[in-house]
Design a protein around this motif. Structure first.
Motif, PDB file in Angstrom:
ATOM      1  N   UNK A  86     -67.835   2.523  15.997  1.00 34.90           N
ATOM      2  CA  UNK A  86     -69.142   1.908  15.761  1.00 34.90           C
ATOM      3  C   UNK A  86     -69.301   1.407  14.326  1.00 34.90           C
ATOM      4  N   UNK A  87     -68.990   2.223  13.296  1.00 35.29           N
ATOM      5  CA  UNK A  87     -69.058   1.679  11.929  1.00 35.29           C
ATOM      6  C   UNK A  87     -68.127   0.490  11.716  1.00 35.29           C
ATOM      7  N   UNK A  88     -66.969   0.524  12.356  1.00 31.70           N
ATOM      8  CA  UNK A  88     -66.050  -0.606  12.230  1.00 31.70           C
ATOM      9  C   UNK A  88     -66.696  -1.887  12.745  1.00 31.70           C
ATOM     10  N   UNK A  89     -67.285  -1.829  13.925  1.00 33.24           N
ATOM     11  CA  UNK A  89     -67.903  -3.026  14.501  1.00 33.24           C
ATOM     12  C   UNK A  89     -69.100  -3.481  13.673  1.00 33.24           C
ATOM     13  N   UNK A 119     -58.539   0.663   7.999  1.00 35.47           N
ATOM     14  CA  UNK A 119     -58.306   2.098   8.032  1.00 35.47           C
ATOM     15  C   UNK A 119     -59.143   2.788   9.101  1.00 35.47           C
ATOM     16  N   UNK A 120     -60.325   2.265   9.407  1.00 34.94           N
ATOM     17  CA  UNK A 120     -61.140   2.869  10.456  1.00 34.94           C
ATOM     18  C   UNK A 120     -60.446   2.764  11.802  1.00 34.94           C
ATOM     19  N   UNK A 121     -59.892   1.581  12.083  1.00 29.82           N
ATOM     20  CA  UNK A 121     -59.168   1.420  13.341  1.00 29.82           C
ATOM     21  C   UNK A 121     -57.917   2.295  13.371  1.00 29.82           C
ATOM     22  N   UNK A 122     -57.189   2.312  12.252  1.00 28.01           N
ATOM     23  CA  UNK A 122     -55.974   3.126  12.199  1.00 28.01           C
ATOM     24  C   UNK A 122     -56.309   4.596  12.397  1.00 28.01           C
ATOM     25  N   UNK A 123     -57.383   5.063  11.770  1.00 29.39           N
ATOM     26  CA  UNK A 123     -57.758   6.470  11.899  1.00 29.39           C
ATOM     27  C   UNK A 123     -58.168   6.808  13.328  1.00 29.39           C
ATOM     28  N   UNK A 124     -58.877   5.892  13.979  1.00 34.90           N
ATOM     29  CA  UNK A 124     -59.238   6.119  15.386  1.00 34.90           C
ATOM     30  C   UNK A 124     -57.988   6.230  16.243  1.00 34.90           C
ATOM     31  N   UNK A 125     -57.020   5.356  16.015  1.00 35.68           N
ATOM     32  CA  UNK A 125     -55.778   5.394  16.784  1.00 35.68           C
ATOM     33  C   UNK A 125     -54.950   6.631  16.433  1.00 35.68           C
ATOM     34  N   UNK A 126     -54.945   7.027  15.159  1.00 33.23           N
ATOM     35  CA  UNK A 126     -54.265   8.267  14.764  1.00 33.23           C
ATOM     36  C   UNK A 126     -54.757   9.432  15.623  1.00 33.23           C
ATOM     37  N   UNK A 127     -56.067   9.542  15.722  1.00 39.93           N
ATOM     38  CA  UNK A 127     -56.647  10.683  16.433  1.00 39.93           C
ATOM     39  C   UNK A 127     -56.354  10.634  17.933  1.00 39.93           C
ATOM     40  N   UNK A 369     -66.516  15.128   6.548  1.00 39.45           N
ATOM     41  CA  UNK A 369     -67.682  14.351   6.891  1.00 39.45           C
ATOM     42  C   UNK A 369     -67.325  13.268   7.882  1.00 39.45           C
ATOM     43  N   UNK A 370     -68.302  12.796   8.587  1.00 33.46           N
ATOM     44  CA  UNK A 370     -68.083  11.891   9.708  1.00 33.46           C
ATOM     45  C   UNK A 370     -67.133  10.767   9.343  1.00 33.46           C
ATOM     46  N   UNK A 371     -65.943  10.802   9.931  1.00 36.02           N
ATOM     47  CA  UNK A 371     -65.004   9.719   9.769  1.00 36.02           C
ATOM     48  C   UNK A 371     -64.455   9.539   8.371  1.00 36.02           C
ATOM     49  N   UNK A 372     -64.686  10.500   7.495  1.00 32.63           N
ATOM     50  CA  UNK A 372     -64.300  10.304   6.103  1.00 32.63           C
ATOM     51  C   UNK A 372     -62.808  10.078   5.951  1.00 32.63           C
TER      52      UNK A 372
END
Length: 373
Positions: A86-89, A119-127, A369-372
């Motif tokens: 959501x923050x990414x979009x 990095x937000x997309x990469x972190x989502x995919x990492x998880x 923290x959220x998505x940090x």
């Protein structure tokens, strides 16, 4: 996949990790702030290379340290959406509007992240990938092999940050592995370090900076800074040879050495800025809007004397990080950085925000923290 949710557990935060996150986000701001100075200064270029050699691998490692390789729960699945997607979009849309207002051109393509949003997309995919890696033997070795092999495949590019996801995967996986095997506690890595060890760490970073400056023309010629991005295939980096994978291995090893030295210098105790390390996502997402006018206007070009302006940029980077993680800024921008989306989920609690969730900011050390970053 289980639908069970985890019960909250109260733990004490470890100041070291908050200190490390804040110090690392200052490096991110500094790296972006000094980039325009590199066109006119070898010293700025050397500092730029030093920072980019390890600062995003460090964020990947710390993010992995606070991630879980267990079967994803409903709450963890929802947090990938609310904390990252959501923050990414939201910010991708804001950047599209900003670029249209400034340049008159726009290209709204969520598959191609703008500037730092990769990095937000990469972190989502990492998880999403980690639970699968956690199933196999030697997950760090597998991640390392994937990273090296991915560079040989030109078809893997920056779409949805896939090239960076695969390139940085060893750092994220290593971070998870360190926590999974309790390596930090077993080796006493958070205990007080002797002065000589900190001196060695400082010497390593200083030595790397000196080498970056002494051979800056060579590094520019081989496009070392671009190698540090983990974006392009080897062939696009003018290295189609079979041994190109060894260069990526060397860069990964260099990043591990530099981040280890950096972490050795981070205070273990509570500091005045420890609390700010809990809100690095605000700095990460907002600092580009602060820097964008300076980068676009050209005021950072041709500055003299450089021995004065580089320290100015360093101080400014710290002040920007402090300001953007401050309480007033967080209150103002929370709907963008930490959107609450109860309307999206059948179970409204999953998107209601951390304030109404079972776990709170001050009581969860297992999650940053959220998505940090």
């Amino acid at each position: 996949m289980t639908d069970a949710t985890t019960s909250p557990r109260t733990t004490t935060r470890t100041p070291f990790w908050d200190n490390a996150r804040f110090a690392a986000i200052v490096l991110v701001v500094f790296g972006h702030a000094i980039q325009r100075l590199t066109y006119d200064s070898d010293a700025a270029q050397a500092l730029y290379l030093l920072v980019y050699a390890f600062h995003m691998p460090l964020f990947a490692l710390v993010s992995g340290y606070f991630s879980s390789g267990a079967e994803p729960t409903r709450r963890r699945m929802a947090r990938v959406v609310t904390d990252l997607i959501a923050p990414y979009l939201i910010f991708e849309t804001l950047w599209t509007i900003t670029q249209f207002l400034v340049t008159g051109r726009t290209n709204l393509d969520p598959a191609q992240p703008s500037w730092t949003l990769w990095f937000l997309l990469a972190l989502a995919l990492f998880r999403l990938v980690l639970p699968y890696l956690a199933l196999v033997r030697g997950p760090v070795l597998w991640a390392l092999a994937i990273s090296v092999i991915a560079g040989y495949l030109p078809s893997i590019d920056s779409t949805f940050s896939v090239s960076r996801l695969l390139g940085l995967l060893p750092f994220f996986t290593l971070g998870w592995w360190l926590r999974e095997h309790d390596v930090v506690a077993r080796l006493g890595l958070l205990e007080r370090r002797p002065v000589w060890l900190r001196a060695v760490a400082g010497a390593v970073l200083a030595g790397a900076g000196i080498l970056a400056y002494a051979f800056v023309d060579t590094w520019n010629e081989v496009r070392l800074g671009t190698w540090f991005f983990f974006v392009d295939a080897y062939v696009d980096l003018d290295a189609p040879q079979w041994w190109a994978g060894a260069v990526r291995l060397s860069i990964i090893a260099l990043a591990l050495v530099l981040m280890s030295a950096f972490l050795l210098l981070i205070p273990r105790r509570e500091t005045r800025w420890s609390v700010l390390g809990r809100y690095t996502m605000y700095v990460y997402l907002l600092h580009t809007f602060v820097l964008y006018p300076f980068r676009q206007s050209g005021v950072l070009r041709g500055l003299e004397p450089m021995w004065l302006w580089i320290p100015v940029v360093i101080v400014a980077s710290v002040l920007i990080a402090v300001a953007l993680s401050s309480r007033p800024v967080r209150r103002l921008t929370r709907p963008l950085v930490e959107p609450r989306m109860p309307w999206l989920f059948r179970d409204r609690e999953l998107g209601a925000g951390r304030a109404s969730a079972a776990s709170g900011t001050a009581t969860r050390q297992a999650q940053p923290p959220r998505g940090a970053p």
